[in-house]
Design a protein around this motif. Structure first.
Motif, PDB file in Angstrom:
ATOM      1  N   ASN A 204       0.839  -1.217   0.000  1.00 61.01           N
ATOM      2  CA  ASN A 204       0.000   0.000   0.000  1.00 61.01           C
ATOM      3  C   ASN A 204       0.867   1.258   0.000  1.00 61.01           C
ATOM      4  OD1 ASN A 204      -2.420  -1.297  -0.071  1.00 61.01           O
ATOM      5  ND2 ASN A 204      -2.905  -1.033   2.097  1.00 61.01           N
TER       6      ASN A 204
ATOM      7  N   ILE B  53      -4.664  10.207   3.610  1.00 58.42           N
ATOM      8  CA  ILE B  53      -6.038   9.706   3.674  1.00 58.42           C
ATOM      9  C   ILE B  53      -6.946  10.802   4.218  1.00 58.42           C
ATOM     10  CG2 ILE B  53      -7.519   7.967   4.788  1.00 58.42           C
ATOM     11  CD1 ILE B  53      -4.668   6.404   5.005  1.00 58.42           C
TER      12      ILE B  53
ATOM     13  N   TYR C  80      -7.357   8.253  -6.171  1.00 58.14           N
ATOM     14  CA  TYR C  80      -7.361   6.866  -5.752  1.00 58.14           C
ATOM     15  C   TYR C  80      -7.960   5.940  -6.792  1.00 58.14           C
ATOM     16  CZ  TYR C  80      -6.044   7.764  -0.946  1.00 58.14           C
ATOM     17  OH  TYR C  80      -5.355   8.085   0.179  1.00 58.14           O
TER      18      TYR C  80
ATOM     19  N   LYS D 296       2.007   1.605  -3.460  1.00 60.06           N
ATOM     20  CA  LYS D 296       0.896   1.866  -4.383  1.00 60.06           C
ATOM     21  C   LYS D 296       0.364   3.290  -4.268  1.00 60.06           C
ATOM     22  CE  LYS D 296      -2.887  -0.750  -3.861  1.00 60.06           C
ATOM     23  NZ  LYS D 296      -3.783  -1.919  -3.767  1.00 60.06           N
ATOM     24  N   TYR D 297       0.255   3.777  -3.043  1.00 63.21           N
ATOM     25  CA  TYR D 297      -0.374   5.082  -2.830  1.00 63.21           C
ATOM     26  C   TYR D 297       0.637   6.208  -2.639  1.00 63.21           C
ATOM     27  CZ  TYR D 297      -4.459   2.156  -2.446  1.00 63.21           C
ATOM     28  OH  TYR D 297      -5.444   1.235  -2.725  1.00 63.21           O
TER      29      TYR D 297
ATOM     30  N   GLY E   6      -7.424  -5.695   1.762  1.00 58.70           N
ATOM     31  CA  GLY E   6      -6.131  -5.854   2.422  1.00 58.70           C
ATOM     32  C   GLY E   6      -6.126  -5.425   3.884  1.00 58.70           C
ATOM     33  N   LEU E   7      -6.639  -4.232   4.154  1.00 63.39           N
ATOM     34  CA  LEU E   7      -6.565  -3.724   5.530  1.00 63.39           C
ATOM     35  C   LEU E   7      -7.527  -4.459   6.469  1.00 63.39           C
ATOM     36  CD1 LEU E   7      -6.099   0.128   5.032  1.00 63.39           C
ATOM     37  CD2 LEU E   7      -4.414  -1.548   5.790  1.00 63.39           C
TER      38      LEU E   7
ATOM     39  N   LEU F 158     -11.351   2.626   6.916  1.00 65.10           N
ATOM     40  CA  LEU F 158     -10.389   1.897   6.081  1.00 65.10           C
ATOM     41  C   LEU F 158     -10.333   0.403   6.358  1.00 65.10           C
ATOM     42  CD1 LEU F 158      -7.110   3.888   5.536  1.00 65.10           C
ATOM     43  CD2 LEU F 158      -9.247   3.969   4.301  1.00 65.10           C
TER      44      LEU F 158
ATOM     45  N   ASP G 226       4.809   6.404   4.660  1.00 64.61           N
ATOM     46  CA  ASP G 226       5.047   6.773   3.258  1.00 64.61           C
ATOM     47  C   ASP G 226       4.857   8.266   3.052  1.00 64.61           C
ATOM     48  OD1 ASP G 226       2.281   7.485   2.381  1.00 64.61           O
ATOM     49  OD2 ASP G 226       1.871   5.375   2.834  1.00 64.61           O
TER      50      ASP G 226
ATOM     51  N   GLY H 220      -7.371  -2.091  -6.718  1.00 61.37           N
ATOM     52  CA  GLY H 220      -7.374  -2.721  -5.403  1.00 61.37           C
ATOM     53  C   GLY H 220      -8.731  -3.304  -5.093  1.00 61.37           C
ATOM     54  N   THR H 221      -8.794  -4.046  -3.987  1.00 61.36           N
ATOM     55  CA  THR H 221     -10.055  -4.698  -3.628  1.00 61.36           C
ATOM     56  C   THR H 221     -10.684  -4.093  -2.377  1.00 61.36           C
ATOM     57  OG1 THR H 221      -8.858  -6.252  -2.234  1.00 61.36           O
ATOM     58  CG2 THR H 221      -9.292  -6.929  -4.504  1.00 61.36           C
ATOM     59  N   GLY H 222      -9.886  -3.341  -1.614  1.00 63.73           N
ATOM     60  CA  GLY H 222     -10.407  -2.834  -0.340  1.00 63.73           C
ATOM     61  C   GLY H 222     -10.479  -3.931   0.715  1.00 63.73           C
TER      62      GLY H 222
ATOM     63  N   TYR I 288     -13.890  -1.253   1.569  1.00 64.47           N
ATOM     64  CA  TYR I 288     -13.860   0.215   1.579  1.00 64.47           C
ATOM     65  C   TYR I 288     -12.600   0.704   0.860  1.00 64.47           C
ATOM     66  CZ  TYR I 288     -13.913   5.049   2.832  1.00 64.47           C
ATOM     67  OH  TYR I 288     -13.929   6.417   2.740  1.00 64.47           O
ATOM     68  N   ARG I 289     -12.798   1.626  -0.068  1.00 63.31           N
ATOM     69  CA  ARG I 289     -11.672   2.274  -0.735  1.00 63.31           C
ATOM     70  C   ARG I 289     -11.971   3.764  -0.763  1.00 63.31           C
ATOM     71  NH1 ARG I 289      -9.508   0.750  -5.871  1.00 63.31           N
ATOM     72  NH2 ARG I 289      -7.567   0.955  -4.725  1.00 63.31           N
ATOM     73  N   VAL I 290     -10.946   4.587  -0.568  1.00 69.39           N
ATOM     74  CA  VAL I 290     -11.164   6.028  -0.614  1.00 69.39           C
ATOM     75  C   VAL I 290     -11.645   6.378  -2.021  1.00 69.39           C
ATOM     76  CG1 VAL I 290     -10.068   8.298  -0.477  1.00 69.39           C
ATOM     77  CG2 VAL I 290      -9.442   6.495   1.147  1.00 69.39           C
TER      78      VAL I 290
HETATM   79  P1  ADP Z   1      -6.874  -1.786  -1.588  1.00 73.18           P
HETATM   80  O1  ADP Z   1      -5.530  -1.156  -1.539  1.00 73.18           O
HETATM   81  O2  ADP Z   1      -6.901  -3.089  -2.281  1.00 73.18           O
HETATM   82  O3  ADP Z   1      -7.942  -0.854  -2.073  1.00 73.18           O
HETATM   83  P2  ADP Z   1      -6.808  -1.913   1.346  1.00 73.18           P
HETATM   84  O4  ADP Z   1      -7.790  -2.549   2.267  1.00 73.18           O
HETATM   85  O5  ADP Z   1      -5.395  -2.333   1.448  1.00 73.18           O
HETATM   86  O6  ADP Z   1      -7.372  -2.148  -0.111  1.00 73.18           O
HETATM   87  O7  ADP Z   1      -6.883  -0.344   1.574  1.00 73.18           O
HETATM   88  C1  ADP Z   1      -8.146   0.284   1.654  1.00 73.18           C
HETATM   89  C2  ADP Z   1      -8.031   1.728   1.214  1.00 73.18           C
HETATM   90  O8  ADP Z   1      -7.238   2.472   2.118  1.00 73.18           O
HETATM   91  C3  ADP Z   1      -7.355   1.919  -0.136  1.00 73.18           C
HETATM   92  O9  ADP Z   1      -8.250   1.753  -1.206  1.00 73.18           O
HETATM   93  C4  ADP Z   1      -6.854   3.336  -0.036  1.00 73.18           C
HETATM   94  O10 ADP Z   1      -7.914   4.211  -0.336  1.00 73.18           O
HETATM   95  C5  ADP Z   1      -6.514   3.492   1.455  1.00 73.18           C
HETATM   96  N1  ADP Z   1      -5.080   3.270   1.753  1.00 73.18           N
HETATM   97  C6  ADP Z   1      -4.486   2.154   2.199  1.00 73.18           C
HETATM   98  N2  ADP Z   1      -3.171   2.327   2.403  1.00 73.18           N
HETATM   99  C7  ADP Z   1      -2.898   3.599   2.073  1.00 73.18           C
HETATM  100  C8  ADP Z   1      -1.707   4.401   2.077  1.00 73.18           C
HETATM  101  N3  ADP Z   1      -0.513   3.919   2.449  1.00 73.18           N
HETATM  102  N4  ADP Z   1      -1.827   5.701   1.676  1.00 73.18           N
HETATM  103  C9  ADP Z   1      -3.012   6.206   1.313  1.00 73.18           C
HETATM  104  N5  ADP Z   1      -4.169   5.502   1.295  1.00 73.18           N
HETATM  105  C10 ADP Z   1      -4.123   4.218   1.667  1.00 73.18           C
END
Ligand code: ADP
Length: 269
Positions: free
Chosen positions: A159, A192, A212, A162-163, A221-222, A200, A187, A217-219, A205-207
């Motif tokens: 992440n 966010i 973004y 990626k972000y 991971g977290l 999150l 990072d 992504g799938t939302g 959930y994805r922002v």
């Molecule tokens: P994914 O990355 O597959 O969408 P995650 O569950 O890992 O799913 O993350 C959920 C959301 O949290 C992401 O879609 C993103 O909007 C936000 N996010 C996660 N990690 C970061 C990060 N390091 N910086 C900014 N936003 C983040």
């Protein structure tokens, strides 16, 4: 949601009354809604990479292509197929987690070598980010499941990559605070929005803003990370500032007084 049903009361085959039962089935209903949302999201998410695999395969089958072009298409097919694997694994993990079917094989060991090897692998694959790894405590033992913890750190580091933009720094720091062992992953990325931080860790959930949306992504991971940390008697927290960057910090109970001898016997991380 209330389910109502009636049952006739009979004596010697003669009906003499009716029992009306009201049952609160809100919970079952919510679980059903969640399941069908899950299934439709899963199908939708799988369709995109699959369409790409099929499209490029058809192109390759129906056309004479120069070797460079072939290689380009094959690379896309490979990437999309890999993405499908990640998606399916994430979906299965969430399913197992929810069914309480994840098993944890926990052993005492040092978290530092585990982190080093994960960071090293990412350094090779993502040469456009600069990694900094620092350990500020000698109490680096955890009682953990190696594969699950690898998943936690891989998700968080992925992440962070990626972000955040190319050239960005990623700091991984191991330290001790308030009788806990903490690992912070910082990072210099998108950050966010404040109103999203609490959400999150919810599944899917994805922002939702233009920066973004471009990033896949799938939302999930977290949500997976949060559950794994819970199973380690730990937790995860977020500090973030929009357009400046984010820090995800996981914490474990501190393990003190674990001897080298025991470490050798049990160590498996
Ligand atoms: P994914 O990355 O597959 O969408 P995650 O569950 O890992 O799913 O993350 C959920 C959301 O949290 C992401 O879609 C993103 O909007 C936000 N996010 C996660 N990690 C970061 C990060 N390091 N910086 C900014 N936003 C983040």
């Amino acid at each position: 949601v209330i389910q109502v049903y009636s049952e006739p009361l009979k004596r010697n085959g003669e009906k003499f009354g009716t029992v009306i039962v009201h049952r609160d089935i809100t919970k079952e209903y919510e679980v059903d809604v969640m399941k069908s949302e899950f299934v439709s999201t899963v199908s939708h998410e799988l369709r995109t990479p699959l369409a790409s695999v099929l499209g490029f395969t058809e192109l390759m089958l129906n056309k004479e292509l120069k070797p460079e072009r072939q290689k380009k298409y094959l690379t896309t097919i490979y990437k999309e197929a890999k993405r499908l694997t990640v998606l399916i694994n994430d979906f299965l993990d969430v399913q197992r987690m929810e069914a309480g079917k994840q098993s944890y094989d926990k052993k005492y060991d040092d978290i530092v070598p585990l982190l080093s090897s994960i960071i090293e692998a990412h350094e090779i694959n993502h040469p456009n980010h600069v990694f900094h790894f620092q350990t500020k405590t000698t109490h680096t033992m955890v009682l953990g499941d190696k594969d699950k913890l690898t998943q936690v750190f891989t998700n968080l580091i992925n992440n962070a990559i990626k972000y955040s933009p190319d050239g960005g720094n990623i700091y991984v720091t191991v330290y001790e605070e308030e009788s806990q062992l903490k690992v912070a992953i910082k990072d210099e990325g998108l950050g966010i929005p404040e109103e999203s931080i609490d959400k999150l860790f919810s599944k899917f959930y994805r922002v939702d803003n233009s920066d973004y949306r471009k990033i896949g992504g799938t939302g999930l991971g977290l949500a997976i990370v949060k559950e794994i940390m819970k199973q380690h008697d730990g937790d995860i927290s977020i500090q973030s500032k929009l357009k400046e960057g984010s820090t995800f910090t996981v914490n474990f109970p501190l393990v003190i007084g674990y001897s080298d001898e025991e470490r050798g016997k049990n160590g498996n991380l």
